[in-house]
Design a protein around this motif. Structure first.
Motif, short mmCIF file in Angstrom:
data_model
loop_
_atom_site.label_atom_id
_atom_site.label_comp_id
_atom_site.label_asym_id
_atom_site.label_seq_id
_atom_site.Cartn_x
_atom_site.Cartn_y
_atom_site.Cartn_z
N VAL A 47 -34.92 33.80 0.33
CA VAL A 47 -35.84 34.21 1.52
C VAL A 47 -35.17 35.23 2.71
O VAL A 47 -35.02 35.68 2.98
CB VAL A 47 -36.50 33.05 2.07
N ILE A 48 -33.84 34.27 2.73
CA ILE A 48 -32.69 35.25 4.14
C ILE A 48 -32.25 36.70 3.43
O ILE A 48 -32.21 37.51 4.21
CB ILE A 48 -31.81 34.77 4.10
N SER A 115 -30.89 40.01 10.38
CA SER A 115 -31.18 38.89 10.80
C SER A 115 -30.35 38.56 12.44
O SER A 115 -29.26 39.33 12.36
CB SER A 115 -30.36 37.21 10.18
N HIS A 116 -30.82 37.68 12.76
CA HIS A 116 -29.61 37.09 14.33
C HIS A 116 -30.00 35.47 14.39
O HIS A 116 -29.35 34.94 15.68
CB HIS A 116 -30.33 37.63 15.66
N ALA A 117 -30.12 35.02 13.08
CA ALA A 117 -29.63 33.60 12.72
C ALA A 117 -29.87 33.42 11.67
O ALA A 117 -29.69 33.99 10.70
CB ALA A 117 -31.09 32.61 13.07
N SER A 118 -28.44 32.01 11.21
CA SER A 118 -28.16 31.77 10.15
C SER A 118 -29.09 31.82 8.73
O SER A 118 -28.92 32.62 7.49
CB SER A 118 -27.10 31.28 10.13
N GLY A 220 -32.07 26.79 16.52
CA GLY A 220 -31.67 26.50 15.96
C GLY A 220 -30.35 26.47 15.41
O GLY A 220 -28.96 25.72 15.05
N SER A 221 -30.08 27.24 15.74
CA SER A 221 -28.77 28.71 14.77
C SER A 221 -27.81 28.36 16.21
O SER A 221 -26.79 27.86 15.87
CB SER A 221 -28.67 29.99 14.75
N LYS A 222 -27.93 28.52 17.30
CA LYS A 222 -27.84 28.70 18.61
C LYS A 222 -27.32 26.89 18.40
O LYS A 222 -25.81 26.99 18.72
CB LYS A 222 -28.32 29.46 19.56
N MET A 296 -36.04 34.40 11.59
CA MET A 296 -34.35 34.53 11.52
C MET A 296 -33.94 36.33 11.65
O MET A 296 -33.52 36.85 12.21
CB MET A 296 -34.00 33.91 10.18
N PHE A 297 -35.43 37.15 11.55
CA PHE A 297 -34.68 38.56 11.27
C PHE A 297 -35.77 39.07 12.32
O PHE A 297 -35.89 38.80 13.32
CB PHE A 297 -35.98 38.66 10.30
N THR A 298 -34.19 39.93 12.19
CA THR A 298 -35.05 41.64 13.35
C THR A 298 -35.90 41.66 13.29
O THR A 298 -36.83 41.86 12.16
CB THR A 298 -33.50 41.69 14.05
#
Length: 342
Positions: A47-48, A115-118, A220-222, A296-298
């Protein structure tokens, strides 16, 4: 071909051949001339990396007049190897490889930041759950990653080191994603590991383990990594980008259009556009996997502010290649093309 994930070379070659997907009658010459581009994805069904296949299914590559051939590898590190060797012109994979490659003398840049998260999740098996309550408990454990030198490997090492566990005090095990990861968890060959949806959704649905650290959202990533963590992206050799700007612009147009489409459609509508065999656990579970990962997506393909600095800090925490190296972050990404998308 080297053995990978315990699979004989011949079998792996056959698997990769089956995993090759062509959009718009892609060019098999590998020349990358004109508007014919080969893109290697570090797992097309993850999905990422969904924007790659979704852009094809929505017809946006064709709309832009660019002839794209999508190929798949089980881990991002293998996709990067394909780019460096010149077998493909682009990779849909983690941005962090651009930093790692720069210190090795290879100039590669992200041209569209998805994305802006892992988007990653650290899971633990039910059997090991009582022993692993945080990364401080990684010592002596066997932890699954997609491949050695992959972004899951990088992030697992960071979580360990940041919690006082040395990289040599646990064992990373290359188990890929999907069924190979699930089987390793079931069989006890790993105590836990880092993976993404739809694998996470299947593990939870089958009650094979639990979530230890969830990095699918910016929050969560931060919390886990200390800042925005740009991950999935389209990255390409800088020289190729500079020599094929019209083609790169068409790719940026198509991908940003997809990111915008994703932001205005439901997980169920997105799932319906994807290949049916991506929904291994059923349509409802696949839609849930998409829903969990969508944050997670921009929406514009732009690199998040302070994102490259977070990635550099994470990599320098454990990677000896980067610890004493100077990285020019401005050369690891460009917004030249996404800024021009109408």
């Amino acid at each position: 071909m080297r053995r990978h994930l315990g699979i004989p070379a011949a079998a792996l070659a056959a698997t990769l051949a089956l995993g090759t997907l062509t959009a718009c009658g892609g060019d098999s010459s590998g020349s990358g001339s004109g508007d014919k581009v080969k893109i290697m994805v570090g797992g097309l069904d993850k999905v990422i990396y969904m924007p790659a296949m979704l852009t094809q299914k929505l017809g946006y590559f064709k709309d832009e007049g660019v002839d794209v051939e999508l190929l798949t590898e089980p881990a991002g590190v293998q996709a990067t190897t394909s780019l460096v060797s010149g077998d493909v012109q682009g990779v849909v994979g983690f941005y962090d490889h651009t930093l790692d490659l720069q210190v090795k003398g290879k100039m590669v840049e992200s041209v569209v930041q998805f994305s802006h998260a892992s988007g990653e999740v650290e899971v633990v098996s039910n059997k090991a759950a009582a022993e692993i309550s945080s990364p401080k408990d990684f010592k002596g454990k066997k932890l699954g990653v997609t491949g050695l030198g992959s972004s899951t490997d990088f992030l697992t090492k960071y979580l360990a080191v940041n919690s006082g566990v040395k990289t040599e005090e646990f064992t990373p095990v290359a188990v890929g994603a999907g069924q190979t990861f699930i089987s390793a968890l079931q069989q006890g060959s790993i105590d836990g590991g880092m993976t993404t949806d739809p694998t996470v959704a299947q593990i939870l649905d089958k009650k094979l383990g639990k979530v230890l650290i969830d990095m699918r959202t910016p929050e969560g990533s931060k919390a886990a990594l200390g800042g925005p963590y740009p991950s999935s992206s389209l990255y390409m050799n800088t020289d190729w980008v500079n020599g094929h700007k019209e083609t790169v612009q068409k790719l940026a147009n198509a991908f940003v259009k997809t990111l915008r489409w994703m932001s205005t459609h439901s997980p169920e509508e997105i799932a319906a556009k994807m290949p049916a065999d991506y929904a291994q656990g059923g349509k409802e579970l696949y839609a849930q996997a998409i829903k969990s990962t969508l944050p997670m997506f921009t929406t514009d393909g732009v690199m998040p502010a302070d994102g490259p600095e977070t990635v550099e800090r994470v990599l320098k925490a454990f990677n000896p290649n980067l610890q004493n190296a100077t990285v020019d972050l401005s050369k690891t990404f460009t917004t030249e093309f996404v800024d021009k998308v109408g």
